[in-house]
Write an enzyme that holds these catalytic residues in place. Sequence first.
Site, PDB file in Angstrom:
ATOM      1  N   ARG A  61      30.230  48.730  38.851  1.00  0.00           N
ATOM      2  CA  ARG A  61      30.640  47.701  38.166  1.00  0.00           C
ATOM      3  C   ARG A  61      29.478  46.302  38.738  1.00  0.00           C
ATOM      4  NH1 ARG A  61      34.876  43.228  39.998  1.00  0.00           N
ATOM      5  NH2 ARG A  61      35.036  42.046  38.274  1.00  0.00           N
ATOM      6  N   HIS A  89      35.327  39.318  33.284  1.00  0.00           N
ATOM      7  CA  HIS A  89      36.424  40.259  33.028  1.00  0.00           C
ATOM      8  C   HIS A  89      36.214  40.976  31.742  1.00  0.00           C
ATOM      9  CE1 HIS A  89      39.164  36.999  35.370  1.00  0.00           C
ATOM     10  NE2 HIS A  89      38.796  38.006  36.288  1.00  0.00           N
ATOM     11  N   GLY A 119      45.297  37.053  36.501  1.00  0.00           N
ATOM     12  CA  GLY A 119      45.260  37.409  38.088  1.00  0.00           C
ATOM     13  C   GLY A 119      45.014  36.408  38.942  1.00  0.00           C
ATOM     14  N   ARG A 141      40.766  28.410  42.060  1.00  0.00           N
ATOM     15  CA  ARG A 141      39.769  27.788  41.415  1.00  0.00           C
ATOM     16  C   ARG A 141      40.405  26.609  40.420  1.00  0.00           C
ATOM     17  NH1 ARG A 141      37.512  33.311  39.215  1.00  0.00           N
ATOM     18  NH2 ARG A 141      36.101  33.914  41.085  1.00  0.00           N
ATOM     19  N   ASN A 185      52.823  41.315  35.825  1.00  0.00           N
ATOM     20  CA  ASN A 185      54.201  40.974  36.934  1.00  0.00           C
ATOM     21  C   ASN A 185      54.878  39.937  36.838  1.00  0.00           C
ATOM     22  OD1 ASN A 185      53.628  43.777  38.403  1.00  0.00           O
ATOM     23  ND2 ASN A 185      51.683  42.872  38.922  1.00  0.00           N
ATOM     24  N   GLU A 211      40.094  48.804  34.605  1.00  0.00           N
ATOM     25  CA  GLU A 211      38.414  48.587  34.473  1.00  0.00           C
ATOM     26  C   GLU A 211      37.724  49.809  35.136  1.00  0.00           C
ATOM     27  OE1 GLU A 211      39.851  45.080  36.529  1.00  0.00           O
ATOM     28  OE2 GLU A 211      38.128  43.981  35.532  1.00  0.00           O
TER      29      GLU A 211
HETATM   30  P1  AMP Z   1      44.719  40.270  40.627  1.00  0.00           P
HETATM   31  O1  AMP Z   1      43.464  39.317  40.877  1.00  0.00           O
HETATM   32  O2  AMP Z   1      44.705  40.764  39.080  1.00  0.00           O
HETATM   33  O3  AMP Z   1      45.138  41.384  41.609  1.00  0.00           O
HETATM   34  O4  AMP Z   1      46.274  39.532  40.384  1.00  0.00           O
HETATM   35  C1  AMP Z   1      46.892  38.817  41.862  1.00  0.00           C
HETATM   36  C2  AMP Z   1      47.770  37.886  41.385  1.00  0.00           C
HETATM   37  O5  AMP Z   1      48.936  38.808  40.805  1.00  0.00           O
HETATM   38  C3  AMP Z   1      48.475  37.303  42.648  1.00  0.00           C
HETATM   39  O6  AMP Z   1      48.647  35.759  42.070  1.00  0.00           O
HETATM   40  C4  AMP Z   1      49.750  37.818  42.888  1.00  0.00           C
HETATM   41  O7  AMP Z   1      50.923  36.938  43.216  1.00  0.00           O
HETATM   42  C5  AMP Z   1      50.129  38.202  41.141  1.00  0.00           C
HETATM   43  N1  AMP Z   1      51.442  39.246  41.253  1.00  0.00           N
HETATM   44  C6  AMP Z   1      51.134  40.498  41.679  1.00  0.00           C
HETATM   45  N2  AMP Z   1      52.249  41.126  41.742  1.00  0.00           N
HETATM   46  C7  AMP Z   1      53.108  40.039  41.063  1.00  0.00           C
HETATM   47  C8  AMP Z   1      54.846  40.220  40.850  1.00  0.00           C
HETATM   48  N3  AMP Z   1      55.445  41.048  41.247  1.00  0.00           N
HETATM   49  N4  AMP Z   1      55.046  38.876  40.587  1.00  0.00           N
HETATM   50  C9  AMP Z   1      54.401  37.638  40.228  1.00  0.00           C
HETATM   51  N5  AMP Z   1      53.076  37.858  40.479  1.00  0.00           N
HETATM   52  C10 AMP Z   1      52.645  39.024  40.979  1.00  0.00           C
END
Ligand code: AMP
Length: 392
Positions: free
Chosen positions: A88, A177, A205, A236, A330, A379
């Site tokens: 990547r 992304h 995310g 950010r 999520n 990914e």
């Molecule tokens: P990523 O960068 O894609 O790994 O996403 C990270 C973000 O996803 C963080 O802000 C986490 O709080 C959120 N996240 C992961 N699981 C949950 C959940 N069950 N409910 C709410 N947010 C989540």
Amino acid sequence: MKILSVNAGSSSLKFQMYEMPAEEVLISGVFERIGMEGSLYTIKLNGEKIEKKVELKDHKRAFELLVEELINNKIVDSLDDIAGIGHRIVQGGSYFDKSVVASEEVIEKINELSTLAPLHNPAAITGIRAAQAVVPNALQTVVFDTAFHQTIPEENYLYALPYEWASKYQIRRYGAHGTSHKYISQKMNEILDREDTKLITCHIGNGASISAVLNGKCINTSMGLTPNAGLIMGTRCGDIDATIIPYMMQQLNLSPKEIDTVMNKESGLLGISGVSSDSRDIEAGIKEGNKRCLLAEKMFVRRIVDYIAKYYVELGGCDAIVFTAGIGENSISVRKDVMEALEVLGVKLDDEKNNIRGKVQKISTSDSAIKVYVIPTDEELMIARDTFELMK
Ligand code: AMP
């Protein structure tokens, strides 16, 4: 055929091995704290997670241990069974609109682009060099986070700065992304069983971006020259009035590096809430009545809605909105708040269907004017697919 998907950071190495073309995950894991005290690696195999504390001098050592694990666990019989390794790469600049074999010329270009991704591109090259040294017979390929966005037209990728800055200093929108936006837009088209679609893909995310995808091609995206553009993220700030930067540098006597750290590491959900960058903590804070958590969530949702509305107009309508990544997959409440704010466009949320995490699901009602889906991103699989294609 066995293909390894690799994501090398400055002190980490994530991997996933696939049997292709079956797209079956054979083993996955991560090496952490490479070159630091307390280094370790974790492996996921047959639903089990194994953690080992080992000294990891450099990425090459991590690769050597990875190969040992593959052989000891009978994933491969020998090194020669590893047919391809896909890496990547965060920044491919204007050079790369697709994945390619990692030739010396390509590696040189990735190195040249390090000024635009100083943390990521050099780390990825370290990963490629380690893989070449340990598995010399595998085809090494590179998959760019920016490639999917190379179809964005000039009027969308240029900034209204002096025109020559784009060619002289590479100042333009590249996005990020891209591999994720490509994966979920392809998957959405498969579900809709059409290619001629207008999609808005939301990768939400800790880092977050939204893309407008017309007939499978990206025409706009919210991240810019760097990932700190567009949406409000974990730490950010996303879009701000650019003049705040010199003004606050003067007020606080900050260096360019210091103001960059504030905007990238101390802003966003963390900066506004004063509590956390993690949306789960923000949601917990809201339940406890924390007003700044509520404000952070409102601002976060507002910006997502703004971009969806902008791309709806730019696409001339929309067949489907897709949510992915940690929050998109999520957070039931973020999806609900976004969709309710889009009611004016005829979006209708199905509350019961929205009550899911991390699986493919339609979350809009059957009479919603725009279909809304959750599609978990993958990914690593895209890297394995592209590497497999380049083997042919
Ligand atoms: P990523 O960068 O894609 O790994 O996403 C990270 C973000 O996803 C963080 O802000 C986490 O709080 C959120 N996240 C992961 N699981 C949950 C959940 N069950 N409910 C709410 N947010 C989540």
